[in-house]
Design a protein around this motif. Structure first.
Motif, PDB file in Angstrom:
ATOM      1  N   ASP A  28       0.830  -1.215   0.000  1.00  0.00           N
ATOM      2  CA  ASP A  28       0.000   0.000   0.000  1.00  0.00           C
ATOM      3  C   ASP A  28       0.860   1.259   0.000  1.00  0.00           C
ATOM      4  O   ASP A  28       0.549   2.233  -0.699  1.00  0.00           O
ATOM      5  CB  ASP A  28      -0.935   0.016   1.210  1.00  0.00           C
ATOM      6  N   HIS A  31       2.373   1.805  -3.410  1.00  0.00           N
ATOM      7  CA  HIS A  31       1.300   2.258  -4.297  1.00  0.00           C
ATOM      8  C   HIS A  31       0.976   3.725  -4.049  1.00  0.00           C
ATOM      9  O   HIS A  31       0.885   4.527  -4.985  1.00  0.00           O
ATOM     10  CB  HIS A  31       0.057   1.387  -4.084  1.00  0.00           C
ATOM     11  N   ASP A  32       0.803   4.096  -2.779  1.00  0.00           N
ATOM     12  CA  ASP A  32       0.488   5.489  -2.440  1.00  0.00           C
ATOM     13  C   ASP A  32       1.612   6.434  -2.843  1.00  0.00           C
ATOM     14  O   ASP A  32       1.363   7.562  -3.279  1.00  0.00           O
ATOM     15  CB  ASP A  32       0.199   5.621  -0.945  1.00  0.00           C
ATOM     16  N   CYS A  35       1.242   6.980  -6.488  1.00  0.00           N
ATOM     17  CA  CYS A  35       0.065   7.824  -6.745  1.00  0.00           C
ATOM     18  C   CYS A  35       0.425   9.296  -6.537  1.00  0.00           C
ATOM     19  O   CYS A  35       0.045  10.152  -7.348  1.00  0.00           O
ATOM     20  CB  CYS A  35      -1.091   7.434  -5.828  1.00  0.00           C
ATOM     21  N   VAL A  38       2.536  10.504  -9.453  1.00  0.00           N
ATOM     22  CA  VAL A  38       1.729  10.833 -10.630  1.00  0.00           C
ATOM     23  C   VAL A  38       1.045  12.182 -10.430  1.00  0.00           C
ATOM     24  O   VAL A  38       1.021  13.018 -11.330  1.00  0.00           O
ATOM     25  CB  VAL A  38       0.695   9.720 -10.907  1.00  0.00           C
ATOM     26  N   PHE A  39       0.513  12.404  -9.241  1.00  0.00           N
ATOM     27  CA  PHE A  39      -0.169  13.656  -8.946  1.00  0.00           C
ATOM     28  C   PHE A  39       0.786  14.849  -9.070  1.00  0.00           C
ATOM     29  O   PHE A  39       0.402  15.921  -9.533  1.00  0.00           O
ATOM     30  CB  PHE A  39      -0.785  13.597  -7.548  1.00  0.00           C
ATOM     31  N   GLN A  41       3.650  14.908 -10.877  1.00  0.00           N
ATOM     32  CA  GLN A  41       4.623  14.579 -11.916  1.00  0.00           C
ATOM     33  C   GLN A  41       5.266  15.798 -12.572  1.00  0.00           C
ATOM     34  O   GLN A  41       6.446  15.753 -12.926  1.00  0.00           O
ATOM     35  CB  GLN A  41       4.021  13.655 -12.963  1.00  0.00           C
TER      36      GLN A  41
END
Length: 90
Positions: A28, A31-32, A35, A38-39, A41
């Motif tokens: 997790d 993954h976070d 994330c 990406v937010f 980037q």
């Protein structure tokens, strides 16, 4: 930012696992972390050390998770079932 290679992903996972000592929580956290990457980037592409940024984010997320876990109330299942059964009979 270039795409991370498998060895870097594995290193992040192992770091997360060492910090939280749970395979599910480590998954997790990785993954976070991605994330958030990406937010952010656009900012991350300009960062001089994107891998270091990812490691720092992972450590911060792990610290938050550890803090939450310390404050989380846990009740043994048998105790919870006994309390629920007693409440139904009153």
């Amino acid at each position: 930012m270039k795409e991370p290679n498998n060895s870097f992903l594995e290193a992040l996972y192992h770091l997360a696992y060492r910090l939280v000592k749970s395979p599910e929580a480590a998954d997790d956290l990785v993954h976070d972390t991605f994330c958030l990457a990406v937010f952010h980037q656009a900012k991350l592409r300009q960062h001089p050390n994107p891998e270091g940024w990812l490691v720092l984010v992972l450590k911060n997320l792990a610290s938050n998770e550890i803090r939450r876990a310390e404050n989380r109330l846990t009740v043994p299942l048998q105790e919870a079932l006994s309390s629920a059964a007693a409440a139904q009979h009153t």
